[in-house]
Scaffold this active site. Structure first.
Site, PDB file in Angstrom:
ATOM      1  N   HIS A  71       0.708  -0.653   0.092  1.00  0.00           N
ATOM      2  CA  HIS A  71      -0.138  -0.167  -0.078  1.00  0.00           C
ATOM      3  C   HIS A  71       1.261   1.192   0.233  1.00  0.00           C
ATOM      4  O   HIS A  71       2.179   0.990   0.214  1.00  0.00           O
ATOM      5  CB  HIS A  71      -0.823  -0.123   1.101  1.00  0.00           C
ATOM      6  N   CYS A 128       1.939  -2.545   6.082  1.00  0.00           N
ATOM      7  CA  CYS A 128       2.280  -4.249   5.873  1.00  0.00           C
ATOM      8  C   CYS A 128       3.612  -3.341   5.669  1.00  0.00           C
ATOM      9  O   CYS A 128       4.865  -2.888   5.564  1.00  0.00           O
ATOM     10  CB  CYS A 128       1.317  -4.859   5.355  1.00  0.00           C
TER      11      CYS A 128
END
Length: 294
Positions: free
Chosen positions: A253, A269
């Site tokens: 992301h 993450c």
């Protein structure tokens, strides 16, 4: 640019096996990356070096049978001196290659003010200090232009058996690679959350979201339903795009904190700056294979 990389590398890799050649190629790339040249000049040198490497490897593959025959002849009982000569020549050529490349880039000096030390410095490798995030809603920017040069998006030489079109995530060195053909890859700098440092190696992209919604700091990252498409929110900690993988909580992301790239991060993450995750998003279809290495 007056460096004949093809001639230099041809001499340096003479008599070397694939592993030794790869090490010589990597040393040459590192010399270029550590040079005091401007980023665009460094990129030009790296591209020229990649072209030379591809040419040499193609020629070696075409002559593989003949090379094997020559080696067998050199190892015959009446020619025991030849292997020593080949080894000594390769060592001398490697040293000459390093000296010539370093001498060239050092003599050029900085161009137009030059790149700063932080822009040309090699990445530090694993850093266990967690970087501080900006608060949700605060937009820290979308580009990586202020990051060290190594963490800025660029095409690099990358030898791998992973099929082109796949993603390779190097968690320890903080790089994500989109594999291309001809031993090259598009490399992005990343930040990695602690929970994504370990566990599993092979995944696939199962969903793609534009401007995923950050519900609240307490929202569970393992709950895929908490990531919802929404209108543009530049201050979102999940950034402009998200690629969800086939494991709960595992995603690639964007971020509202570009300065955290290259570090261990507190949330999410695998993060990229927004411009990079948008670039990756455009190039990656669903079911793309994702390989994690440590």
């Amino acid at each position: 640019m007056n460096v004949d990389y093809y001639s230099l590398l041809t001499k340096a890799v003479a008599g070397k096996d694939a592993g030794a050649r790869d090490q010589i190629y990597e040393n040459a790339y590192n010399l270029i990356k550590r040079s005091p040249l401007a980023p665009q000049v460094v990129s030009s040198h790296a591209a020229a070096l990649a072209d030379a490497i591809r040419r040499i490897e193609d020629e070696l593959a075409a002559k593989e049978v003949k090379f094997s025959t020559d080696v067998n002849g050199a190892l015959s009982p009446d020619k025991k001196w030849k292997p020593l000569l080949v080894t000594a020549s390769a060592v001398v050529a490697t040293l000459a290659l390093a000296a010539l490349i370093y001498g060239f880039v050092a003599s050029r000096g900085p161009i137009g003010g030059g790149a700063t030390a932080s822009a040309t410095k090699a990445p530090r490798g694993r850093d266990d200090t967690v970087a501080t995030d900006l608060k949700p809603g605060v937009d820290g920017g979308s580009t990586g232009e202020n990051l060290p040069f190594a963490y800025q998006r660029q095409v690099v030489f990358y030898r791998t058996t992973v099929v082109p079109g796949s993603i390779v995530v190097d968690r320890e060195n903080r790089f994500l690679y989109l594999i291309d053909s001809n031993n090259s890859a598009r490399r992005y700098g990343i930040g990695v959350a602690p929970e994504c440092l370990k566990g599993g190696s092979f995944f696939h992209v199962t969903n793609k979201l534009e401007w995923p919604d950050w519900k609240s700091p307490a929202a569970s990252m393992k709950d895929a339903d908490s990531l919802l498409p929404s209108t543009g929110r530049p201050g979102s900690p999940l950034g402009a795009r998200a690629l969800l993988l086939d494991k709960p909580g595992l995603l690639i992301h964007g971020t509202n904190s570009p300065k955290t790239i290259g570090h261990l991060v507190a949330s999410g993450c695998i993060r990229l700056v927004n411009e990079d995750v948008e670039d990756l998003y455009r190039r990656v279809p669903l079911e793309t294979r994702v390989v994690f290495v440590s």
